[in-house]
Design a protein around this motif. Structure first.
Motif, PDB file in Angstrom:
ATOM      1  N   GLU A   1       0.813  -1.216   0.000  1.00 18.11           N
ATOM      2  CA  GLU A   1       0.000   0.000   0.000  1.00 18.11           C
ATOM      3  C   GLU A   1       0.846   1.266   0.000  1.00 18.11           C
ATOM      4  N   LEU A   2       2.091   1.159   0.464  1.00 20.72           N
ATOM      5  CA  LEU A   2       2.988   2.314   0.439  1.00 20.72           C
ATOM      6  C   LEU A   2       3.977   2.252  -0.731  1.00 20.72           C
ATOM      7  N   SER A   3       3.685   1.341  -1.684  1.00 20.81           N
ATOM      8  CA  SER A   3       4.449   1.222  -2.945  1.00 20.81           C
ATOM      9  C   SER A   3       5.907   0.834  -2.751  1.00 20.81           C
ATOM     10  N   ILE A   4       6.234   0.224  -1.640  1.00 20.02           N
ATOM     11  CA  ILE A   4       7.575  -0.331  -1.453  1.00 20.02           C
ATOM     12  C   ILE A   4       7.680  -1.632  -2.233  1.00 20.02           C
ATOM     13  N   LEU A   5       6.587  -2.366  -2.279  1.00 18.55           N
ATOM     14  CA  LEU A   5       6.494  -3.574  -3.095  1.00 18.55           C
ATOM     15  C   LEU A   5       5.476  -3.336  -4.198  1.00 18.55           C
ATOM     16  N   LYS A   6       5.726  -3.899  -5.368  1.00 19.90           N
ATOM     17  CA  LYS A   6       4.826  -3.695  -6.504  1.00 19.90           C
ATOM     18  C   LYS A   6       4.390  -5.060  -7.044  1.00 19.90           C
ATOM     19  N   PRO A   7       3.215  -5.534  -6.608  1.00 19.25           N
ATOM     20  CA  PRO A   7       2.720  -6.829  -7.077  1.00 19.25           C
ATOM     21  C   PRO A   7       2.284  -6.773  -8.536  1.00 19.25           C
ATOM     22  N   LYS A   8       2.296  -7.959  -9.169  1.00 19.23           N
ATOM     23  CA  LYS A   8       1.873  -8.048 -10.572  1.00 19.23           C
ATOM     24  C   LYS A   8       0.349  -8.064 -10.699  1.00 19.23           C
ATOM     25  N   LYS A   9      -0.339  -8.392  -9.617  1.00 17.31           N
ATOM     26  CA  LYS A   9      -1.799  -8.398  -9.656  1.00 17.31           C
ATOM     27  C   LYS A   9      -2.344  -7.972  -8.294  1.00 17.31           C
ATOM     28  N   ASP A  10      -3.578  -7.498  -8.288  1.00 14.50           N
ATOM     29  CA  ASP A  10      -4.196  -7.009  -7.052  1.00 14.50           C
ATOM     30  C   ASP A  10      -4.589  -8.170  -6.146  1.00 14.50           C
ATOM     31  N   ILE A  11      -4.329  -8.024  -4.858  1.00 18.66           N
ATOM     32  CA  ILE A  11      -4.769  -8.994  -3.860  1.00 18.66           C
ATOM     33  C   ILE A  11      -5.311  -8.240  -2.646  1.00 18.66           C
ATOM     34  N   GLU A  12      -6.221  -8.862  -1.904  1.00 18.24           N
ATOM     35  CA  GLU A  12      -6.837  -8.264  -0.726  1.00 18.24           C
ATOM     36  C   GLU A  12      -6.297  -8.934   0.536  1.00 18.24           C
ATOM     37  N   LEU A  13      -6.078  -8.149   1.572  1.00 21.71           N
ATOM     38  CA  LEU A  13      -5.467  -8.668   2.794  1.00 21.71           C
ATOM     39  C   LEU A  13      -6.323  -9.753   3.451  1.00 21.71           C
ATOM     40  N   MET A  14      -7.600  -9.473   3.756  1.00 22.74           N
ATOM     41  CA  MET A  14      -8.427 -10.441   4.456  1.00 22.74           C
ATOM     42  C   MET A  14      -8.642 -11.702   3.630  1.00 22.74           C
ATOM     43  N   GLU A  15      -8.865 -11.534   2.353  1.00 22.32           N
ATOM     44  CA  GLU A  15      -9.051 -12.688   1.469  1.00 22.32           C
ATOM     45  C   GLU A  15      -7.802 -13.560   1.458  1.00 22.32           C
ATOM     46  N   THR A  16      -6.635 -12.925   1.419  1.00 20.77           N
ATOM     47  CA  THR A  16      -5.374 -13.670   1.392  1.00 20.77           C
ATOM     48  C   THR A  16      -5.138 -14.398   2.715  1.00 20.77           C
ATOM     49  N   ILE A  17      -5.344 -13.701   3.822  1.00 23.11           N
ATOM     50  CA  ILE A  17      -5.175 -14.326   5.133  1.00 23.11           C
ATOM     51  C   ILE A  17      -6.100 -15.527   5.289  1.00 23.11           C
ATOM     52  N   ASN A  18      -7.363 -15.350   4.901  1.00 23.92           N
ATOM     53  CA  ASN A  18      -8.340 -16.426   5.073  1.00 23.92           C
ATOM     54  C   ASN A  18      -7.966 -17.678   4.281  1.00 23.92           C
ATOM     55  N   LYS A  19      -7.309 -17.508   3.135  1.00 20.86           N
ATOM     56  CA  LYS A  19      -6.906 -18.665   2.331  1.00 20.86           C
ATOM     57  C   LYS A  19      -5.881 -19.534   3.042  1.00 20.86           C
ATOM     58  N   PHE A  20      -5.131 -18.920   3.968  1.00 17.34           N
ATOM     59  CA  PHE A  20      -4.042 -19.654   4.615  1.00 17.34           C
ATOM     60  C   PHE A  20      -4.310 -19.946   6.089  1.00 17.34           C
ATOM     61  N   LYS A  21      -5.554 -19.759   6.520  1.00 18.32           N
ATOM     62  CA  LYS A  21      -5.893 -20.095   7.903  1.00 18.32           C
ATOM     63  C   LYS A  21      -6.087 -21.591   8.058  1.00 18.32           C
ATOM     64  N   ASN A  22      -5.995 -22.053   9.292  1.00 15.00           N
ATOM     65  CA  ASN A  22      -6.017 -23.494   9.570  1.00 15.00           C
ATOM     66  C   ASN A  22      -7.222 -24.202   8.963  1.00 15.00           C
ATOM     67  N   GLY A  23      -8.400 -23.607   9.162  1.00 19.37           N
ATOM     68  CA  GLY A  23      -9.609 -24.255   8.675  1.00 19.37           C
ATOM     69  C   GLY A  23      -9.618 -24.416   7.170  1.00 19.37           C
ATOM     70  N   HIS A  24      -9.254 -23.359   6.441  1.00 27.64           N
ATOM     71  CA  HIS A  24      -9.277 -23.413   4.983  1.00 27.64           C
ATOM     72  C   HIS A  24      -8.291 -24.450   4.451  1.00 27.64           C
ATOM     73  N   LEU A  25      -7.137 -24.537   5.067  1.00 24.30           N
ATOM     74  CA  LEU A  25      -6.138 -25.512   4.623  1.00 24.30           C
ATOM     75  C   LEU A  25      -6.669 -26.936   4.740  1.00 24.30           C
ATOM     76  N   GLN A  26      -7.369 -27.213   5.837  1.00 24.55           N
ATOM     77  CA  GLN A  26      -7.886 -28.565   6.047  1.00 24.55           C
ATOM     78  C   GLN A  26      -9.056 -28.869   5.120  1.00 24.55           C
ATOM     79  N   ILE A  27      -9.861 -27.844   4.832  1.00 25.48           N
ATOM     80  CA  ILE A  27     -10.948 -28.016   3.867  1.00 25.48           C
ATOM     81  C   ILE A  27     -10.363 -28.319   2.490  1.00 25.48           C
ATOM     82  N   GLU A  28      -9.331 -27.566   2.125  1.00 21.65           N
ATOM     83  CA  GLU A  28      -8.672 -27.764   0.834  1.00 21.65           C
ATOM     84  C   GLU A  28      -8.086 -29.169   0.712  1.00 21.65           C
ATOM     85  N   ARG A  29      -7.449 -29.641   1.772  1.00 19.54           N
ATOM     86  CA  ARG A  29      -6.817 -30.962   1.750  1.00 19.54           C
ATOM     87  C   ARG A  29      -7.854 -32.081   1.904  1.00 19.54           C
ATOM     88  N   GLY A  30      -9.002 -31.758   2.513  1.00 23.16           N
ATOM     89  CA  GLY A  30     -10.040 -32.773   2.698  1.00 23.16           C
ATOM     90  C   GLY A  30      -9.769 -33.718   3.836  1.00 23.16           C
TER      91      GLY A  30
END
Length: 325
Positions: A272-301
């Motif tokens: 957000e302060l342009s120190i890093l420049k990503p190639k595509k837009d990502i959202e903080l909460m969406e990104t965090i939620n993808k890597f939380k314990n519950g989501h990982l276990q759902i993904e792995r089944g």
């Protein structure tokens, strides 16, 4: 700059003539579910009994914020009604009824209109527990009155870095709580906080919403000013913080949920302060939620032990970093 990540309203209601859920028997709980079912099913809602869901369905709904820990604890008595784009209605968790809706914007008035429509629908068919001197009666005395809880999730990395104690103390004095965005941990992780008013007695809904909205605007403004200050006055410290987070996330082989949240917080500050420049837009909460314990276990089944979760999380984060940067 994205400071406010989520806004949520929860309306707590109880039906007159019944004990609170902690004292309900199975027959009484079923009567409540049946009474509430009729108007909601007519409106197109879909009913799910919590006991009828498998472990991963429960985990998925919990991670998405559509059911609560209270509903899971009372799973033999509880149910949830869902409809795409509409508020969720939870039954027999902490109270007989909880109507909830969230947004990623500061728009409590709009959310309130939506939850109020569902509330009015149920109110026309049920007799709520209500007293003129206390308002709506709830299992938690602090929720009596409007029976409404407002909550926002805010990202305050610059304020936290420069010293967040003063704002946390100020919020407490004004009657607001600020707690870390973690699942049960007491640690303040990742500079992400949940802010909510402590009590609802003695205020009208509109007044309650207006005051909280103004408080949040001040918090957002303060964080934006602190980000500018951090960038202009402590750029080396800022670059060090951000690049350490970048390196950890890009090369980690094992990482737990708390460290992930903390490093993602620092990473997004850099974006957000342009120190890093990503190639595509990502959202903080969406990104965090993808890597939380519950989501990982759902993904792995499958349910994973701690080390397996932390290894899988690291693998997935490295893939994300490669795609984004």
């Amino acid at each position: 700059m994205k400071v406010l990540l989520n806004s949520e309203i929860k309306l707590y209601r109880n039906i007159s003539g019944y004990n609170f859920p902690s004292k309900l028997n199975y027959e009484e709980a079923q009567e409540i579910v049946d009474e509430v079912s009729v108007p909601l099913l007519e409106e197109g809602y879909e009913k799910f009994t919590i006991e009828g869901l498998n472990s991963f369905e429960k985990l998925d709904l919990f991670e998405e914020g559509k059911i609560t820990a209270g509903v899971l604890e009372n799973e033999k008595l509880s149910a949830v009604f869902l409809q795409e784009g509409s508020p969720a209605v939870l039954l027999n968790g902490e109270d007989h009824i909880m109507i909830t809706k969230s947004s990623d914007e500061l728009n409590f008035e709009e959310i309130y209109e939506e939850v109020s429509k569902v509330d009015d629908l149920l109110d026309s068919k049920l007799i709520y527990a209500y007293r003129e001197d206390f308002g709506y009666l709830t299992s938690n005395p602090q929720r009596c009155g409007t029976g409404m809880v407002l909550e926002s999730i805010v990202h305050l990395p610059a304020t936290d870095y420069l010293g967040a104690n003063s704002i946390l103390s100020s919020l407490k004095r004004l009657g607001y709580s600020a707690t870390p965005f973690t699942n049960g941990s007491s640690k303040f992780v990742g500079s992400i906080f949940r802010i909510s008013p402590d009590r609802t007695i003695g205020q009208r809904e509109e007044e309650y919403i207006d005051k909280f909205t103004n408080i949040l605007k001040e918090v957002v403004d303060m964080e934006e000013q602190n980000r500018k200050k951090l960038y202009l006055e402590r750029i080396i410290d800022l670059e060090d913080l951000v690049n350490r987070a970048y390196a950890t996330l890009k090369y980690c082989r094992i990482i737990d949920e708390e460290e992930m949240i903390s490093k993602m917080s620092d990473l997004f500050l850099g974006i957000e302060l342009s120190i890093l420049k990503p190639k595509k837009d990502i959202e903080l909460m969406e990104t965090i939620n993808k890597f939380k314990n519950g989501h990982l276990q759902i993904e792995r089944g499958s349910l994973l032990d701690v080390k397996s979760r932390n290894i899988l999380r690291a693998n997935n984060i490295r893939k994300m970093m490669k795609e984004v940067f």
